[in-house]
Write a protein that holds these residues in place. Structure first.
Motif, PDB file in Angstrom:
ATOM      1  N   ALA A 187       9.837   7.031   6.645  1.00 31.45           N
ATOM      2  CA  ALA A 187       9.971   7.279   5.206  1.00 31.45           C
ATOM      3  C   ALA A 187       8.632   7.141   4.491  1.00 31.45           C
ATOM      4  O   ALA A 187       8.280   7.957   3.628  1.00 31.45           O
ATOM      5  N   VAL A 188       7.852   6.117   4.834  1.00 30.18           N
ATOM      6  CA  VAL A 188       6.568   5.910   4.176  1.00 30.18           C
ATOM      7  C   VAL A 188       5.582   7.016   4.534  1.00 30.18           C
ATOM      8  O   VAL A 188       4.856   7.526   3.668  1.00 30.18           O
ATOM      9  N   THR A 189       5.534   7.402   5.797  1.00 35.09           N
ATOM     10  CA  THR A 189       4.595   8.447   6.209  1.00 35.09           C
ATOM     11  C   THR A 189       4.868   9.756   5.482  1.00 35.09           C
ATOM     12  O   THR A 189       3.954  10.375   4.908  1.00 35.09           O
ATOM     13  N   ILE A 190       6.126  10.186   5.487  1.00 36.24           N
ATOM     14  CA  ILE A 190       6.460  11.439   4.815  1.00 36.24           C
ATOM     15  C   ILE A 190       6.273  11.313   3.304  1.00 36.24           C
ATOM     16  O   ILE A 190       5.702  12.199   2.652  1.00 36.24           O
ATOM     17  N   GLY A 191       6.744  10.204   2.726  1.00 35.71           N
ATOM     18  CA  GLY A 191       6.668  10.036   1.280  1.00 35.71           C
ATOM     19  C   GLY A 191       5.242   9.970   0.766  1.00 35.71           C
ATOM     20  O   GLY A 191       4.916  10.565  -0.275  1.00 35.71           O
ATOM     21  N   VAL A 192       4.353   9.254   1.487  1.00 34.48           N
ATOM     22  CA  VAL A 192       2.962   9.133   1.034  1.00 34.48           C
ATOM     23  C   VAL A 192       2.258  10.490   1.084  1.00 34.48           C
ATOM     24  O   VAL A 192       1.587  10.897   0.125  1.00 34.48           O
ATOM     25  N   LEU A 193       2.379  11.177   2.205  1.00 35.75           N
ATOM     26  CA  LEU A 193       1.706  12.471   2.319  1.00 35.75           C
ATOM     27  C   LEU A 193       2.259  13.480   1.319  1.00 35.75           C
ATOM     28  O   LEU A 193       1.491  14.206   0.656  1.00 35.75           O
ATOM     29  N   TYR A 194       3.554  13.524   1.169  1.00 34.07           N
ATOM     30  CA  TYR A 194       4.181  14.499   0.270  1.00 34.07           C
ATOM     31  C   TYR A 194       3.863  14.167  -1.192  1.00 34.07           C
ATOM     32  O   TYR A 194       3.463  15.035  -1.979  1.00 34.07           O
ATOM     33  N   GLY A 195       4.042  12.902  -1.583  1.00 36.18           N
ATOM     34  CA  GLY A 195       3.807  12.529  -2.974  1.00 36.18           C
ATOM     35  C   GLY A 195       2.348  12.626  -3.365  1.00 36.18           C
ATOM     36  O   GLY A 195       2.020  13.046  -4.482  1.00 36.18           O
ATOM     37  N   ALA A 196       1.423  12.253  -2.453  1.00 35.28           N
ATOM     38  CA  ALA A 196       0.001  12.344  -2.764  1.00 35.28           C
ATOM     39  C   ALA A 196      -0.425  13.796  -2.943  1.00 35.28           C
ATOM     40  O   ALA A 196      -1.207  14.114  -3.856  1.00 35.28           O
ATOM     41  N   ALA A 197       0.079  14.665  -2.092  1.00 34.18           N
ATOM     42  CA  ALA A 197      -0.268  16.086  -2.233  1.00 34.18           C
ATOM     43  C   ALA A 197       0.275  16.663  -3.531  1.00 34.18           C
ATOM     44  O   ALA A 197      -0.428  17.395  -4.249  1.00 34.18           O
ATOM     45  N   ALA A 198       1.523  16.315  -3.880  1.00 31.53           N
ATOM     46  CA  ALA A 198       2.115  16.842  -5.113  1.00 31.53           C
ATOM     47  C   ALA A 198       1.356  16.345  -6.341  1.00 31.53           C
ATOM     48  O   ALA A 198       1.053  17.116  -7.262  1.00 31.53           O
ATOM     49  N   GLY A 199       1.036  15.064  -6.379  1.00 32.14           N
ATOM     50  CA  GLY A 199       0.346  14.523  -7.547  1.00 32.14           C
ATOM     51  C   GLY A 199      -1.084  14.989  -7.659  1.00 32.14           C
ATOM     52  O   GLY A 199      -1.596  15.214  -8.770  1.00 32.14           O
ATOM     53  N   PHE A 200      -1.777  15.169  -6.539  1.00 32.96           N
ATOM     54  CA  PHE A 200      -3.186  15.560  -6.595  1.00 32.96           C
ATOM     55  C   PHE A 200      -3.359  17.028  -6.975  1.00 32.96           C
ATOM     56  O   PHE A 200      -4.199  17.363  -7.808  1.00 32.96           O
ATOM     57  N   PHE A 201      -2.591  17.899  -6.376  1.00 33.63           N
ATOM     58  CA  PHE A 201      -2.747  19.326  -6.672  1.00 33.63           C
ATOM     59  C   PHE A 201      -2.162  19.681  -8.031  1.00 33.63           C
ATOM     60  O   PHE A 201      -2.692  20.530  -8.741  1.00 33.63           O
ATOM     61  N   GLY A 202      -1.039  19.039  -8.416  1.00 34.54           N
ATOM     62  CA  GLY A 202      -0.465  19.253  -9.744  1.00 34.54           C
ATOM     63  C   GLY A 202      -0.039  20.693  -9.975  1.00 34.54           C
ATOM     64  O   GLY A 202       0.089  21.517  -9.054  1.00 34.54           O
ATOM     65  N   GLY A 203       0.219  21.005 -11.248  1.00 36.63           N
ATOM     66  CA  GLY A 203       0.562  22.373 -11.637  1.00 36.63           C
ATOM     67  C   GLY A 203       1.824  22.873 -10.978  1.00 36.63           C
ATOM     68  O   GLY A 203       2.818  22.147 -10.836  1.00 36.63           O
ATOM     69  N   ARG A 204       1.785  24.134 -10.581  1.00 38.16           N
ATOM     70  CA  ARG A 204       2.966  24.757  -9.984  1.00 38.16           C
ATOM     71  C   ARG A 204       3.299  24.152  -8.623  1.00 38.16           C
ATOM     72  O   ARG A 204       4.476  24.107  -8.235  1.00 38.16           O
ATOM     73  N   VAL A 205       2.261  23.738  -7.897  1.00 40.73           N
ATOM     74  CA  VAL A 205       2.523  23.107  -6.597  1.00 40.73           C
ATOM     75  C   VAL A 205       3.339  21.831  -6.785  1.00 40.73           C
ATOM     76  O   VAL A 205       4.344  21.596  -6.094  1.00 40.73           O
ATOM     77  N   VAL A 296       4.145  -2.698  -0.837  1.00 34.08           N
ATOM     78  CA  VAL A 296       5.257  -3.427  -1.460  1.00 34.08           C
ATOM     79  C   VAL A 296       6.571  -2.686  -1.220  1.00 34.08           C
ATOM     80  O   VAL A 296       7.594  -3.293  -0.864  1.00 34.08           O
ATOM     81  N   TYR A 297       6.558  -1.379  -1.400  1.00 36.31           N
ATOM     82  CA  TYR A 297       7.783  -0.609  -1.208  1.00 36.31           C
ATOM     83  C   TYR A 297       8.228  -0.659   0.248  1.00 36.31           C
ATOM     84  O   TYR A 297       9.428  -0.668   0.534  1.00 36.31           O
ATOM     85  N   MET A 298       7.280  -0.669   1.180  1.00 37.89           N
ATOM     86  CA  MET A 298       7.617  -0.748   2.594  1.00 37.89           C
ATOM     87  C   MET A 298       8.373  -2.036   2.897  1.00 37.89           C
ATOM     88  O   MET A 298       9.351  -2.038   3.646  1.00 37.89           O
ATOM     89  N   THR A 299       7.911  -3.148   2.320  1.00 40.46           N
ATOM     90  CA  THR A 299       8.586  -4.421   2.566  1.00 40.46           C
ATOM     91  C   THR A 299       9.966  -4.464   1.925  1.00 40.46           C
ATOM     92  O   THR A 299      10.818  -5.251   2.338  1.00 40.46           O
ATOM     93  N   LEU A 300      10.193  -3.654   0.899  1.00 42.09           N
ATOM     94  CA  LEU A 300      11.528  -3.571   0.301  1.00 42.09           C
ATOM     95  C   LEU A 300      12.401  -2.560   1.039  1.00 42.09           C
ATOM     96  O   LEU A 300      13.631  -2.680   1.038  1.00 42.09           O
TER      97      LEU A 300
END
Length: 374
Positions: A187-205, A296-300
């Motif tokens: 969950a952390v691996t997929i969530g970090v890569l996916y969320g970081a890409a979405a937030g960094f590129f922004g816009g329509r992506v 922190v989220y990983m420990t939860l």
């Protein structure tokens, strides 16, 4: 004569984010103690069942719901009941018995000639072994048997079917920790890569990626789990790897929010001006600066997965017998209060202490990995 020019002091070597994080983590006593405790707990769960003297599937019919004790069974008041139960199956009547140290002698009678193989009934008991006939009456209606007492220790007691609770708690810890770590890492691996890409590129992506997350949020979770069980079968490791692939949605939203704030920082803009590739910025600047909330989220997430596993096992979709988990043992122990409260106390201690250690370790990792606290 020229004056000597003092030499400049040597420049102090810089520390990387990871070296600085490790230094600060070691300074946090609660986090270090928690990390050591988790390592010891993992080692106990992996290697402990090899030294308990019991297999987690072995059933002791003579010791059903036996309370915890440091002394070895059978106790003197248990021997007579175990003899009566074993000889009842042989259809003979015990008339007298006596104990000599670790061995007993019992005299039995019957209205019909007694089969010399009667000692097998004592060997099948959980309390005796090595039974043999030492004397037989001329008419064959009376016989004296001798057998060794089979000593057993149940430090945590036994469950409703006569299985050693200590062994089952340690084996259940293997399952709970493995499930929590596997699902959490996925969950952390997929969530970090996916969320970081979405937030960094922004816009329509960002818009397209987050709408996909919203679609997954709208799907019934139990329905997805049932589908996973149908496709993956009863292999719980594969199932919880897939469950972890569903639990990344919250992680993706958390990391996306962090990435939206980080992309506006001066060091990110400087890296862009220097021509660093977007993926290089993600790997070297965005993702490392989100590791505090991620830790922190990983420990939860790990205890959340452990609790989720117990719920699914209750529905028949998770861990099945003879395997068990802390959540399943706690659910079974709750049904035996107050008559057999040890069935709830010991698995609860293992689970709650592990959750406390995860929380303390998560706080320490958050403080150590937050670049703003450097």
């Amino acid at each position: 004569m020229t004056e000597a020019v003092p030499l400049a002091p040597p420049a102090e070597a810089g520390r990387s984010l990871w070296a600085d994080a490790w230094r600060r983590l070691k300074a946090n006593r609660a986090a270090v103690v928690s990390a050591v405790y988790l390592v010891l707990m993992a080692l106990a769960c992996v290697f402990g069942p090899l030294f308990t003297g019991h297999a987690f599937t072995t059933i002791y019919p003579d010791y059903v719901r036996t309370p915890p004790s440091l002394a070895a069974h059978p106790f003197p008041d248990e021997i007579e009941g175990a003899l009566a139960e074993a000889l009842r199956r042989a259809r003979v009547e015990p008339t007298a018995w006596k104990q000599h140290g670790g061995r007993i002698e019992v005299t039995v009678t019957s209205t019909r000639p007694i089969d010399p193989r009667i000692g097998r009934y004592l060997d099948r008991s959980s309390s005796f072994e090595g039974a043999q006939v030492i004397a037989t009456a001329p008419d064959g209606l009376s016989m004296t048997l001798s057998a060794d007492l089979e000593r057993q220790r149940f430090l945590f007691g036994t469950d409703n079917t006569g299985r050693d609770l200590l062994t089952r708690t340690l084996v259940a810890g293997r399952v709970s920790l493995a499930i929590g770590l596997l699902a959490g890492l996925v969950a952390v691996t997929i969530g970090v890569l996916y969320g970081a890409a979405a937030g960094f590129f922004g816009g329509r992506v960002d818009e397209a990626m987050m709408r996909f997350v919203d679609v997954l949020y709208s799907l019934p979770f139990i329905f997805l789990v049932i589908m996973l069980v149908v496709f993956l079968g009863r292999n719980f490791m594969l199932m919880f790897l897939a469950v972890g692939a569903v639990l990344w949605l919250d992680m993706a939203r958390i990391v996306r929010g962090q990435a939206l704030a980080i992309r506006r920082q001066e060091y990110v803009q400087a890296a862009q001006a220097l021509g660093v590739s977007p993926f290089g910025i993600l790997w070297r600047h965005v993702i490392p600066n989100t590791l505090g909330p991620v830790a922190v989220y990983m420990t939860l997430l790990v205890p959340q997965v452990i609790i989720l596993e117990s719920f699914l096992s209750y529905l028949g979709l998770g861990v099945q017998e003879p395997l068990s988990s802390w959540g399943v043992l706690i659910a079974q122990g709750a049904k035996n209060i107050p008559s057999a409260n040890w069935l709830l106390i010991f698995p609860s201690i293992f689970l709650t202490s592990t959750l406390f250690a995860l929380n303390f370790l998560g706080d320490g990792l958050r403080d150590a990995l937050d670049p703003r606290d450097r």
